[in-house]
Design a protein around this motif. Sequence first.
Motif, mmCIF file in Angstrom:
data_model
loop_
_atom_site.group_PDB
_atom_site.id
_atom_site.type_symbol
_atom_site.label_atom_id
_atom_site.label_comp_id
_atom_site.label_asym_id
_atom_site.label_seq_id
_atom_site.Cartn_x
_atom_site.Cartn_y
_atom_site.Cartn_z
ATOM 1 N N ASP A 1 0.841 -1.188 0.053
ATOM 2 C CA ASP A 1 0.009 0.230 -0.096
ATOM 3 C C ASP A 1 1.088 1.253 0.006
ATOM 4 O OD1 ASP A 1 -1.425 2.290 1.115
ATOM 5 O OD2 ASP A 1 -2.921 0.990 1.434
ATOM 6 N N PRO A 2 0.756 2.183 -0.970
ATOM 7 C CA PRO A 2 1.835 3.236 -1.198
ATOM 8 C C PRO A 2 1.562 4.049 -0.073
ATOM 9 C CG PRO A 2 0.152 3.070 -2.962
ATOM 10 C CD PRO A 2 -0.118 2.145 -2.313
ATOM 11 N N ASP A 3 0.353 4.336 0.407
ATOM 12 C CA ASP A 3 0.261 5.425 1.628
ATOM 13 C C ASP A 3 0.566 4.724 2.969
ATOM 14 O OD1 ASP A 3 -1.086 6.877 -0.239
ATOM 15 O OD2 ASP A 3 -3.068 5.562 -0.060
ATOM 16 N N LEU A 4 0.295 3.622 2.911
ATOM 17 C CA LEU A 4 0.425 3.213 4.460
ATOM 18 C C LEU A 4 1.720 2.200 4.711
ATOM 19 C CD1 LEU A 4 -3.374 2.171 5.218
ATOM 20 C CD2 LEU A 4 -2.206 4.320 5.778
ATOM 21 N N VAL B 1 1.588 -0.932 4.255
ATOM 22 C CA VAL B 1 1.216 -2.196 4.737
ATOM 23 C C VAL B 1 1.479 -3.201 3.436
ATOM 24 C CG1 VAL B 1 -0.627 -3.759 5.092
ATOM 25 C CG2 VAL B 1 -0.724 -1.579 5.972
ATOM 26 N N ILE B 2 2.274 -4.120 3.993
ATOM 27 C CA ILE B 2 3.028 -5.287 2.951
ATOM 28 C C ILE B 2 2.010 -6.709 3.042
ATOM 29 C CG2 ILE B 2 4.941 -6.651 2.270
ATOM 30 C CD1 ILE B 2 6.368 -4.660 4.390
ATOM 31 N N THR B 3 1.648 -7.218 2.067
ATOM 32 C CA THR B 3 1.188 -8.290 1.473
ATOM 33 C C THR B 3 2.020 -9.150 0.746
ATOM 34 O OG1 THR B 3 -1.081 -7.159 1.747
ATOM 35 C CG2 THR B 3 -1.095 -9.377 1.113
ATOM 36 N N THR C 1 8.945 -3.692 8.397
ATOM 37 C CA THR C 1 7.636 -3.027 8.741
ATOM 38 C C THR C 1 7.297 -1.721 8.061
ATOM 39 O OG1 THR C 1 8.734 -2.258 10.677
ATOM 40 C CG2 THR C 1 7.584 -4.397 10.899
ATOM 41 N N MET C 2 5.921 -1.572 8.294
ATOM 42 C CA MET C 2 5.557 -0.379 7.353
ATOM 43 C C MET C 2 6.136 1.162 7.728
ATOM 44 S SD MET C 2 1.849 0.041 9.356
ATOM 45 C CE MET C 2 1.789 -1.539 9.354
ATOM 46 N N ASP C 3 6.507 1.067 8.845
ATOM 47 C CA ASP C 3 7.539 2.450 9.387
ATOM 48 C C ASP C 3 8.617 2.654 8.495
ATOM 49 O OD1 ASP C 3 7.511 -0.057 11.339
ATOM 50 O OD2 ASP C 3 9.429 1.023 11.924
ATOM 51 N N ILE D 1 7.201 4.063 4.788
ATOM 52 C CA ILE D 1 6.323 5.409 4.614
ATOM 53 C C ILE D 1 7.429 6.654 4.812
ATOM 54 C CG2 ILE D 1 4.225 4.274 5.445
ATOM 55 C CD1 ILE D 1 4.335 5.758 8.213
#
Lengths: 330, 733
Positions: free
Chosen positions: B605-608, B610-612, B728-730, B733
């Motif tokens: 998710d380019p905004d958040l 979040v990795i899938t 992780t997402m941090d 972003i």
Amino acid sequence: MNPFQYSKAKSADAAINGYMEHDNTAYLAGGTNLVDRIRRDVTHPDYLIDVSELPFSKIEKIEGGLRLGAMASNSDTADDENVKNDYPIVSEAILLGATDQLRNKATNGGNLMQRTRCSYYMSPHFACNKREPGSGCDAIDGHNRILSVLGTSEKCIASYPSDMCTALAALDAVVQIQTPNGGKRSLPLVDFRRLPGDSPEIDTNLKEGELITSIDLPESSKAFAKASHYLKVRDRHSYAFALVSVAAALVMENNMIKDARMALGSVAAKPWRDQEAEAMFIGKKPSRELFEKIAEKTMEGAKGYGENDFKIELGKRAIVKAFMKVAGLS
Amino acid sequence: MIGSPKIRVDGPEKVSGTAKYALEYKVDSPLYAVPVKSTINRGSVASINVDEVEELPGVVKVIHAGNAMKLKSFKNAPPYVLVGQKRAPLQDKQVDYIGQDVALVLAETLEDAIWAGRQLKVEYSQEQGDGNIYDLKGKTVKPEQGMLQFEMGAFAEAKNNSSTSVEATYTIPSEHHNPMEISNCIALWDGDRLTVYDATQGVNNYQACTAWCFETDPKNVRVISKYIGGGFGCKGSYWSHTVLAAIAAKMLDRPVKINLSREDMFTSAGHRPRTLQNITITGDQDGKVTGIQHKTNSYTNIEQKYFESCGNLTRVLYDIPNMSVSHEYKPLNLPSPVYMRAPGEAPGSFALESAMDEYAAKIKMDPIEFRLKNYAEVCPFDKKPWSLKKLRECYAKGAEIFGWDQRKQEPKNNMRDGKLIGYGMATSTYPANRAGGAVRLVMDAKGILTVQTAVQDIGTGTWTVMGQIAADAMGISSEMVNMELGDTDFPQGFVSGGSNLTATAGSYIIIAVKKFKEKLLQLSIAQEKSPHYQSSVEDLSIQEGMVESINGNKEKIGEIIKRSGKDTYDFTDKSQVGKGGFGYNKDAPYSSHSFGVIFAEVEIDPDLGVITVPRLTGVFDVGKIMNSKTGKSQLYGGMVWGYGMALLEKTDYNPEGRVVNADLAEYHVPVNADIRELTVDYIDEPDYNFSEHGGRGIGEIGIVGTAAAIANAVYNATGKRVRDLPITMDKLI
């Protein structure tokens, strides 16, 4: 675990009397959080009053809205047709929390009463002002990735992880309470929990012996059913507490925003609502720019503590993302 | 039979809850034991309120350094006595780390024992310790252990002469094994004979270690471990829970059930230490690598020598003329780290295969093409031929299955439904390990073959696969084989570790069965009433349970036993490894390794941030697969573990060395929702130069490369190179 006495209450009055007659008492409902804390040497009640069989397990239409019984399970609440149709983000939020097994056991009242999952609170080996007032806070300079960035104090940065309550707070739910003198009172859900301030050991505005009987959703909040979304952001795709969550809801009229609700979860010790920020939606045409401006305003006073610094930026992005979806712009 | 997807023979017992795990055995009036752990990282125990606690209801005894039975120290124990922590518990008052045993509370119920344990007040005289895992530099030790400091050619010179190079530092946090079943056991003495029901990856090792410290003949110690709820390396070495239970059972002359908590699993059964790896790859613009330097820093307990050997695979994977591989570790006041699934290789491959991807990206070359340019036709560090290597075939098959040709070379150049899409790959490898052991074979008149050997099934399918192997070797159906494992009363087996067991026990069972068949046939041709009387053994074969001669005479194999006048015919055989050896054997004619390739697709998710991971594909060269069902499960499981390493797992410590997230709520392992499409395939060509059945171990290789493949896919999706796990997402972003 420490030895304690246990009794099962047959009526709300009996439960409250039992509470007032004994020292160091706790109400026990589903036990999904309280029992954990007892096992882990974090909480040491001497007397447990089981309230799980009190007659508060219904979910029913009442004048002015929908009543979610305090003893109704999270699963039954999420599956209830009226909840799904009229207040869909409540159902969404519940289903994104925990697991089937936990949701079956956990109650609505209990969900309000769950305490922080801060690791420093959950282990007696660390200093924690919430667990042991005056002992200090190891989290502030520690591993605080999941902890609060809004409404913190120098005593405590614990976060409140409830998904359900974030959605309920957005929809102006009201907590119904029975008091020890036989009376009743109510508290808006958003004011049910407290910010830490100087006394982080006190989580809620419930007074000694008070018992939650229901959580009522107002008729007026049905207006948000058509355009709402609960966004939960977390590391693991299931069975993890939110890092940030957003309950987002709009009422649209002629392509303009007529009304808006926004609550953030896991960023503070309570579901976070900012009425000034919400007012910024009204009468505007939905756009990314607008949502970005509102996100900035919402996180204006946020403060990071190292590992959780990213939650400020993540919070803003989550707000924009959630509202873009609600407004049909993504 | 070998290779067929036979379902687990222990499946029905496991799903119906009738399979007994260590603590579930019924014993007469047991005492419940709960260990009390130290809260300082260095110093000594000054006082404990023993008298007060012993007065509490239900409490029978508090054992501590002042009254515990004295044991022989593990300090001078030989290597086959494999202990996790050489300091035996409760032998003195010294404290070396947070979480060390300082007392053991015994009570009539588990609840009483837990409660009393919490009332125990331990006072310390504290000293300055160092339990900070976040600083791995400073006072480090360079182990001299042969291959762990490896120089070949001249790396510095190669670096000076190269036109291209990449250099980067990679960090991986400490991780804990966290099997479902906690390390617990029951100990009961009958005179001088001790029986232990334990959860162990090596019944013989637990027997040897217990016998060593109690100074008794191993024959006096019986260890039983029929089912194990996951090991992952934390149940291979011997830890204090077994010693504590045995001491208490001896001192109080009652059976003892010891109960560690989930939190105790973060201090008392080992972990993977945090590592910091620095890699430099030098070469030319066309993708030929000329030199590699791989430096690893990790830590260990102040009295132990376990550290993470991340550089081992760098000596094996590519044809690079100039290599410099080194390791150092820092002794800290922490519980000892220990082997955790693919120790060395799993963290090492994250760094090496990320660095390889960085090099390929720098010269804008396809990552597979780059690896093929540096393909090792012989083992790079000793120049021996491979016993069998099919890595090239893995690359080709994997690329085809995964659709690698759809990858965009340029990062951040692929969107789907508003998400950033990235493809990544990494090479996988794991050494092929094999050891020796012994087995007893018994045939009865019904033709049922009982196979007894002291190996254990840690959940991988050993019960099932050993039965298939024995049946195949014997020429009978697997329903006619009765496996008996997990008990030191059987002939000595080997530890389940280093992915060795199927090659080890499978091979010595085949060797024994071949001899046993010969003996049975000899017996048959000597029996006057046998249809094969006076035939030649060479003219006889056993198929589907029938002994058959070339002229067509046949009978059921059990008939031989019937005529012998005895109920059964038995034979015990012991064999050592002819080729290979458990670890690296410099005298072996071949170098034996498994290989593979992992492909990952990520969706971000380019905004958040979040990795899938919508897809993971692994193709492996692991020799012959013994059972396509349990085998695939092993490889799937390895890849799931690699997913956890890449995106979730991380143990947080405070500066003193106490674990902060010591539970499964905040120590994240993957759940179903994380794992989307998994594809596993393999080349399935037998490696008879390595094992009797042509198979190599598969328990760990699925992990190796998975974290790097995901990290490389994250780079391909976002253009961001995350060198610090978990991703992780941090970090995005």
